[in-house]
Scaffold this active site. Structure first.
Site, mmCIF file in Angstrom:
data_model
loop_
_atom_site.group_PDB
_atom_site.id
_atom_site.type_symbol
_atom_site.label_atom_id
_atom_site.label_comp_id
_atom_site.label_asym_id
_atom_site.label_seq_id
_atom_site.Cartn_x
_atom_site.Cartn_y
_atom_site.Cartn_z
ATOM 1 N N ASP A 60 0.866 -1.217 0.034
ATOM 2 C CA ASP A 60 0.066 -0.069 -0.152
ATOM 3 C C ASP A 60 0.912 1.338 0.187
ATOM 4 O O ASP A 60 0.996 1.998 0.992
ATOM 5 C CB ASP A 60 -1.038 0.112 1.087
ATOM 6 C CG ASP A 60 -1.918 1.281 1.450
ATOM 7 O OD1 ASP A 60 -1.851 1.965 0.326
ATOM 8 O OD2 ASP A 60 -2.249 1.467 2.368
ATOM 9 N N LYS A 62 0.582 3.703 -2.765
ATOM 10 C CA LYS A 62 -0.360 4.621 -3.565
ATOM 11 C C LYS A 62 0.555 5.365 -4.539
ATOM 12 O O LYS A 62 0.662 6.703 -4.258
ATOM 13 C CB LYS A 62 -1.018 5.418 -2.414
ATOM 14 C CG LYS A 62 -1.843 4.771 -1.519
ATOM 15 C CD LYS A 62 -2.561 5.780 -0.528
ATOM 16 C CE LYS A 62 -3.515 5.146 0.514
ATOM 17 N NZ LYS A 62 -2.813 4.318 1.421
ATOM 18 N N PHE A 63 1.131 4.827 -5.261
ATOM 19 C CA PHE A 63 2.155 5.577 -6.275
ATOM 20 C C PHE A 63 1.263 6.820 -6.950
ATOM 21 O O PHE A 63 0.161 6.513 -7.353
ATOM 22 C CB PHE A 63 2.712 4.644 -7.276
ATOM 23 C CG PHE A 63 3.621 3.559 -6.516
ATOM 24 C CD1 PHE A 63 4.509 4.029 -5.752
ATOM 25 C CD2 PHE A 63 3.535 2.232 -7.254
ATOM 26 C CE1 PHE A 63 5.370 3.110 -5.212
ATOM 27 C CE2 PHE A 63 4.098 1.162 -6.581
ATOM 28 C CZ PHE A 63 5.129 1.607 -5.646
ATOM 29 N N PRO A 67 3.523 9.212 -15.477
ATOM 30 C CA PRO A 67 2.947 7.847 -16.199
ATOM 31 C C PRO A 67 4.384 6.896 -16.026
ATOM 32 O O PRO A 67 4.256 5.579 -15.352
ATOM 33 C CB PRO A 67 2.602 8.155 -17.293
ATOM 34 C CG PRO A 67 1.894 9.033 -17.365
ATOM 35 C CD PRO A 67 2.552 9.852 -16.452
ATOM 36 N N GLY A 209 -6.783 -2.751 10.693
ATOM 37 C CA GLY A 209 -5.454 -2.607 11.170
ATOM 38 C C GLY A 209 -5.716 -2.679 12.766
ATOM 39 O O GLY A 209 -5.643 -3.505 13.412
#
Length: 232
Positions: A60, A62-63, A67, A209
């Site tokens: 996780d 989240k790039f 592009p 979590g």
């Protein structure tokens, strides 16, 4: 045995604490999410180690970049043996397509999903950054863009899941954070549901979590959640 629908977020500040929990788990019991803090502190070696033990890993990070950069980052993540990774839908159609195309021929075939609207953001928070409409409006618009780009699914609140499932079809993955067992405090996520509610509304996977990792007995907490969703 069917693979678990529970993804445990390893919200720990260091590798030792994360592994202390992981040693109590079986890969058939759950999936694991490695986020920014743990990845930054422990590095790719921890992801490789967990994947080698048979745990399906959701990386996780989240790039969100141009592009080419995102495509290369996704390939690097896939090389770690992850089961799933994510990018920001707000990066746009071209960025998402580049990521999808980069992973299309990777031998591990990881699931690629997009983040739409962060679960900590309500309508007031969206207005503050110039986005009109409700969280649901923005999630749907970004989800449609994600599907157009050829991704496997999105991260979304369980409250949006019914409309998304109806619009996007049964094959599109809905990965739902903001999950709190009945009676737990909502903490910093505004759009929360219980595990049972989220699955009933159409979620495929639940990211959980602190209700597990911060519990006095994490395994007891996991078993309680598994019992809650066993017939959904």
């Amino acid at each position: 045995m069917e693979k678990s629908r529970i993804i445990i977020a390893l919200d720990y500040p260091n590798e030792e604490q994360a592994l202390s929990l992981v040693r109590q788990l079986d890969p058939a019991q759950c999936r694991l999410k490695v986020g920014k803090e743990l990845f930054t502190r422990a590095g790719p070696s921890l992801v490789k180690r967990l994947a080698a033990q048979g745990f399906p890993i959701f990386l996780d990070l989240k790039f969100h970049d141009i592009p080419h950069t995102v495509a290369r980052a996704c390939l690097a993540a896939a090389d770690l043996g992850v089961w799933m990774l994510n990018i920001h839908a707000l990066g746009g159609l071209s960025m998402m397509k580049a990521a999808q195309e980069a992973l299309a021929n990777h031998p591990s075939h990881p699931q690629l999903i997009a983040v739409t609207v962060l679960t900590s953001m309500d309508q007031a928070a969206l207005s503050q950054i110039g986005l009109a409409g409700t969280p649901e409006d923005n999630v749907l618009q970004l989800a449609l863009l994600t599907q157009e780009a050829g991704l496997d699914g999105i991260v979304c609140s369980g409250q949006e899941a019914p409309a998304l499932r109806q619009t996007l079809g049964k094959e599109f993955l809905l990965v739902t954070p903001g999950i709190r067992p009945a009676g737990a405090a909502p903490k910093d996520q505004q759009r929360v549901l219980t595990p049972r509610e989220a699955l009933a509304k159409g979620a495929n996977y639940l990211v959980i979590g602190r209700p597990i990792t911060a519990a006095p007995d994490p395994m007891m907490a996991l078993r309680a959640i598994e019992a809650e969703i066993s017939n959904v």
